[in-house]
Design a protein around this motif. Structure first.
Motif, PDB file in Angstrom:
ATOM      1  N   ARG A   1       0.996  -0.752   0.022  1.00 31.94           N
ATOM      2  CA  ARG A   1       0.179  -0.204  -0.111  1.00 31.94           C
ATOM      3  C   ARG A   1       1.286   1.001   0.525  1.00 31.94           C
ATOM      4  O   ARG A   1       1.759   0.852   0.703  1.00 31.94           O
ATOM      5  N   THR A   2       0.938   2.069  -0.928  1.00 33.51           N
ATOM      6  CA  THR A   2       1.073   3.572  -0.867  1.00 33.51           C
ATOM      7  C   THR A   2       2.843   2.860  -1.805  1.00 33.51           C
ATOM      8  O   THR A   2       3.423   2.830  -1.472  1.00 33.51           O
ATOM      9  N   GLN A   3       3.269   4.441  -2.545  1.00 25.36           N
ATOM     10  CA  GLN A   3       4.273   4.403  -3.698  1.00 25.36           C
ATOM     11  C   GLN A   3       5.074   4.591  -2.478  1.00 25.36           C
ATOM     12  O   GLN A   3       6.188   4.235  -2.316  1.00 25.36           O
ATOM     13  N   THR A   4       4.810   5.234  -1.454  1.00 30.92           N
ATOM     14  CA  THR A   4       6.114   6.274  -0.287  1.00 30.92           C
ATOM     15  C   THR A   4       6.383   4.447   0.397  1.00 30.92           C
ATOM     16  O   THR A   4       7.558   4.707   0.943  1.00 30.92           O
TER      17      THR A   4
ATOM     18  N   HIS B   1      -5.242   3.045  -7.952  1.00 28.68           N
ATOM     19  CA  HIS B   1      -5.038   4.459  -7.243  1.00 28.68           C
ATOM     20  C   HIS B   1      -6.344   4.288  -7.154  1.00 28.68           C
ATOM     21  O   HIS B   1      -6.798   4.108  -7.477  1.00 28.68           O
ATOM     22  N   THR B   2      -6.202   5.232  -5.747  1.00 26.79           N
ATOM     23  CA  THR B   2      -7.722   6.129  -5.067  1.00 26.79           C
ATOM     24  C   THR B   2      -7.509   7.581  -5.237  1.00 26.79           C
ATOM     25  O   THR B   2      -5.452   8.030  -5.609  1.00 26.79           O
TER      26      THR B   2
ATOM     27  N   ARG C   1      -8.127  10.812  -4.282  1.00 25.84           N
ATOM     28  CA  ARG C   1      -8.686  12.171  -3.747  1.00 25.84           C
ATOM     29  C   ARG C   1      -8.993  13.586  -4.244  1.00 25.84           C
ATOM     30  O   ARG C   1      -7.682  14.606  -4.834  1.00 25.84           O
TER      31      ARG C   1
ATOM     32  N   GLY D   1      -4.814   9.838  -4.699  1.00 25.75           N
ATOM     33  CA  GLY D   1      -4.822  10.345  -3.358  1.00 25.75           C
ATOM     34  C   GLY D   1      -2.941   8.776  -3.030  1.00 25.75           C
ATOM     35  O   GLY D   1      -1.770   9.139  -2.364  1.00 25.75           O
ATOM     36  N   GLN D   2      -3.322   8.129  -3.805  1.00 30.91           N
ATOM     37  CA  GLN D   2      -2.358   6.399  -3.128  1.00 30.91           C
ATOM     38  C   GLN D   2      -2.242   6.051  -4.191  1.00 30.91           C
ATOM     39  O   GLN D   2      -3.243   5.366  -5.322  1.00 30.91           O
ATOM     40  N   HIS D   3      -1.092   5.148  -4.561  1.00 31.73           N
ATOM     41  CA  HIS D   3      -0.864   4.293  -4.953  1.00 31.73           C
ATOM     42  C   HIS D   3      -0.951   2.554  -4.053  1.00 31.73           C
ATOM     43  O   HIS D   3      -0.021   2.960  -2.995  1.00 31.73           O
ATOM     44  N   ASP D   4      -1.619   1.838  -4.618  1.00 33.11           N
ATOM     45  CA  ASP D   4      -1.224   0.788  -4.201  1.00 33.11           C
ATOM     46  C   ASP D   4      -0.535  -0.544  -5.373  1.00 33.11           C
ATOM     47  O   ASP D   4      -1.656  -0.519  -6.935  1.00 33.11           O
TER      48      ASP D   4
END
Length: 182
Positions: free
Chosen positions: A3-6, A86-87, A89, A94-97
């Motif tokens: 979960r998340t690119q970060t 991605h989701t 926002r 907002g977020q890449h999974d």
């Protein structure tokens, strides 16, 4: 799945920088001194040429180690080995999974079977995933910033090796030799 690119970038840092991974293993050993396996894995990493040969430095960005993931993952996504979702926002992502697809696992297993030296990546990835299990991107980032050389790297500069410092720490933390049963 990651979960998340970060989070993916933070975990990638420890695979690409074995000296920092050894440092983190030693930090865990300080917290859990009854688990000498942590110290011995750090020793194995630091006694080998891994910190020099396997190191692939990353740039220090505003929020820590950073590498553009699009190029590296683009080919895997294009060949349906990895899926990226991605989701949103509002009107922004907002977020890449990231998900390893079944075909991706098959290809990875085949590559490691054909080239056993590449199993190193499997081992290191498992070590990193285990070490930081349950931590989200912020928790992993915070752990990285506990290492002074990492935190003090200027933005836009490569994060330099800490192999010598890690080897010194390894010697300071050497566990006592097991007693022989006589």
């Amino acid at each position: 799945m990651v979960r998340t690119q970060t989070l993916l970038q933070k975990l990638d840092f420890w695979v690409r920088c074995p000296d920092f991974l050894a440092w983190e293993l030693l930090a865990e050993f300080e917290v859990y001194p009854d688990d000498p396996a942590l110290w011995y894995l750090a020793e194995r990493i630091l006694a080998s040429d891994e910190p020099d040969v396997r190191r692939y430095p990353m740039l220090r960005h505003r929020f820590g180690a950073f590498e553009q993931m699009n190029e590296a993952l683009g080919m895997l996504i294009e060949r349906s080995l990895v899926a990226k979702r991605h989701t949103s926002r509002g009107d922004q992502v907002g977020q890449h999974d990231y998900y390893l697809r079944a075909r991706g696992r098959e290809v990875a297993d085949a590559i490691v079977h054909q080239e056993p030296d590449l199993y190193w990546y499997v081992e290191r990835t498992q070590t990193v995933a285990s070490l930081f299990k349950g931590l989200g991107p912020s928790g992993v980032r915070d752990r990285q910033y506990l290492q002074r050389d990492y935190a003090d790297t200027p933005i836009g500069s490569y994060i330099l090796s800490i192999t010598d410092q890690a080897r010194e720490r390894l010697q300071r933390l050497r566990p006592p030799a097991p007693r022989s049963g006589t």
